[in-house]
Design an enzyme around this catalytic site. Structure first.
Site, PDB file in Angstrom:
ATOM      1  N   GLY A   1       0.809  -1.196   0.049  1.00  0.00           N
ATOM      2  CA  GLY A   1      -0.009  -0.163   0.011  1.00  0.00           C
ATOM      3  C   GLY A   1       0.829   1.186  -0.050  1.00  0.00           C
ATOM      4  N   SER A   2       0.316   2.233   0.528  1.00  0.00           N
ATOM      5  CA  SER A   2       0.803   3.593   0.448  1.00  0.00           C
ATOM      6  C   SER A   2       2.384   3.800   1.282  1.00  0.00           C
ATOM      7  CB  SER A   2       0.150   4.737   1.420  1.00  0.00           C
ATOM      8  OG  SER A   2      -1.164   4.856   0.607  1.00  0.00           O
TER       9      SER A   2
END
Length: 586
Positions: free
Chosen positions: A303-304
């Site tokens: 993810g981020s």
């Protein structure tokens, strides 16, 4: 006709006698040490019938933390009693008086025993030096005060340490040139497997008492203490773990309800694992169960957290200079129903984890260099192994068993598609990284861009403390990020915590200043499953530790990883302060 029958019967009997004689030859002379498909050692079995023994140490090498504290076992001075005492008149009252226990409890324990045992059962009594000397001075046959090594039921960093199995259970013999009994334990997973050749037992240490046909002692024959012929064994594997921090990390991971996931804590200066937890827990009796896999070494969607890689490229390509991004839009350009951040510059986009900003940056840089994601992932070592590997006595060795390498593209053709680039730039699509690699990325940034292999073992020693092999610091090959890029990333990571709207703002008041990045990755849209991350390092101005906390395959209702990350930082701070006050750490 009668003569033929007699001749046939005689031949049949002769054949039986020949077969019986052949069987006896096999048992007595040929297969004495490896009988039948189970490889039974008949000599050992014969000895067992004529002796009562208690094993004090199985002879297999043991694991210790970085300070020399035993990890998977404990050495306890305890009281060992032999079952033939039930047939003797022995001064149980004197022994009970020395250890401060009831005389009847001693006698009852002996009556129930079928083999030698440590008094106290699963929690054997621990004797003082004075009690040990007093008991042994009585010289009672079948009563001994000795140091016995007990394997712990709960092993710290269980998946890292790994598991063992009986040698006879292996389908393919691993050591064809060595005569190992079927009951010899060999490494199956983790460090037990990696260092198996060092750890193999050179013979167990035991008390042996000869008994008669009725199980009574053969008087005139003293108890024998049998130990390995080579006093240098068993070896000691000195890991990089800190047992105090490890125990606290295990407790915190469980308190925060992590069902699948865990943490990795790395000492930045030495690039050594100080604590590592993987859930679900390992099942001691089932080495192939789900919990036997160390998820900190297995790839997962980051993810981020992966935006850190894109940020490094954006700094070098000057792609974000004097730009603002519409962070009220999704990466497809539609109105974002979950996040309405409005226009944000590069620093705030990173702090608040704006997907739109990093999708745009990824597409812009990709137009100039389609391989930038892979190149910068390699520079920060998000892909490629992080664990220590090298040659030991001209033999290649990798410390970390079954470590995944991570990846960017499942299909290289996708890097030409701007939509796929946008998804990959926010750590989705095919992007995969291990928690260990993410922790090592943070350590790399904290060190100013220097890439180091991560160690789980410092050295292997003989039993007398002489070193067999030590593992030096090793650089990871390949081009790193520049010190300038590392500095800018440090500032961005710190902004995640200091910015009032940063995703790491809850960590602003910790005793150590933290720099880091959060991440949430969709892993199953239909089931609404997520990976939740927080990765970073601390203290910010004088980096000592890199830490990753991750919950895998969870849901939106579960807590973010900032509370767990913060609690571990607090415990590390307490431990550091304790060592400073004790004078063991500067």
């Amino acid at each position: 006709m009668m003569k033929k029958r007699i001749a046939f019967l005689a031949c049949f009997i002769m054949l039986l006698l020949v077969l019986l004689a052949a069987r006896l030859v096999q048992i007595q002379l040929i297969s004495t040490e490896s009988f039948s498909a189970h490889h039974v050692n008949l000599i050992e079995a014969s000895v067992k019938q004529r002796t009562q023994t208690v094993t004090l140490d199985d002879g297999r090498g043991k694991f210790y933390d970085v300070k020399g504290v035993p990890l998977a076992h404990e050495e306890v001075p305890t009281l060992v009693l032999f079952p033939f005492l039930k047939k003797m008149d022995w001064p149980a009252d004197k022994v009970a008086g020395i250890i401060g226990r009831d005389e009847e409890a001693l006698k009852n324990a002996v009556q129930m025993a079928k083999e030698p045992f440590a008094f106290g059962g699963k929690k054997p009594i621990i004797l003082t030096d004075e009690q040990t000397a007093a008991i042994n001075s009585l010289k009672i046959p079948g009563v001994f005060a000795v140091k016995e090594k007990f394997n712990q039921n709960s092993i710290p960093a269980a998946q890292l340490i790994g598991s063992t199995v009986m040698y006879g259970s292996l389908k393919v013999p691993r050591y064809p040139d060595q005569k190992l009994s079927a009951e010899t334990r060999v490494g199956y997973r983790g460090l037990q497997r990696t260092f198996d050749e060092f750890l193999l037992s050179g013979g167990d240490s035991k008390l042996v008492y000869h008994v008669d046909a009725n199980g009574g002692p053969m008087f005139g024959v003293d108890v024998k203490y049998v130990e390995p012929a080579n006093p240098l064994y068993p070896v000691k594997v000195i890991t990089t773990l800190d047992k105090g921090l490890q125990d606290k990390a295990e407790k915190l991971v469980d308190e925060h309800g992590i069902k699948k996931g865990g943490i990795v804590l790395i000492d930045i200066a030495s690039s050594e694992i100080r604590a590592i937890v993987s859930r679900p827990s390992m099942e001691k009796r089932n080495p192939d169960a789900e919990g036997s896999v160390n998820l900190m070494f297995r790839q997962a969607a980051p993810g981020s957290v992966f935006k850190t890689v894109v940020a490094a490229a954006a700094i070098d390509y000057q792609a974000a200079k004097n730009k603002t991004f519409n962070c009220s839009l999704t990466i497809e350009g539609k109105k974002d129903k979950k996040h309405d951040y409005g226009p944000l510059n590069f620093e705030n986009s990173f702090a608040q984890s704006c997907n739109r900003a990093f999708a745009e940056l990824g597409q812009e840089i990709s137009a100039k260099n389609q391989d930038f994601l892979k190149q910068y992932a390699e520079k920060l070592n998000v892909i490629g192994g992080s664990g220590w590997k090298g040659n030991v006595y001209h033999t290649p060795i990798e410390q970390l068993d079954q470590e995944d390498k991570g990846k960017i593209w499942q299909d290289e053709k996708l890097k030409k598609d701007p939509r796929m680039v946008a998804k990959s730039s926010i750590g989705q699509q095919d992007v995969q990284a291990t928690p260990l690699a993410i922790a090592n990325m943070m350590a790399t940034i904290a060190r100013g861009g220097e890439k180091e292999m991560v160690k789980a073992v410092k050295k292997v020693e003989f039993n007398n403390g002489t070193s067999i092999v030590s593992f030096p610091d090793m650089k990871i090959s390949g081009k790193p990020i520049s010190p300038y890029t590392a500095l800018k990333l440090q500032q961005l990571l710190r902004g995640v915590v200091t910015s009032p709207k940063g995703t790491g703002a809850p960590l602003a008041d910790l005793p150590y200043e933290v720099a880091g990045k959060s991440g949430t990755a969709q892993t199953d849209i239909k089931r609404k499953r997520l990976n939740k991350w927080f990765a970073g390092y601390f203290p910010y101005k004088n980096p000592k530790y890199a830490l990753v906390a991750v919950s895998l395959d969870t849901d939106e209702k579960s807590e973010t990883m900032t509370p767990l990350f913060g609690d571990i930082v607090k415990e590390v701070y307490k431990e550091d302060q304790k060592q400073v006050n004790d004078g063991t750490k500067e």
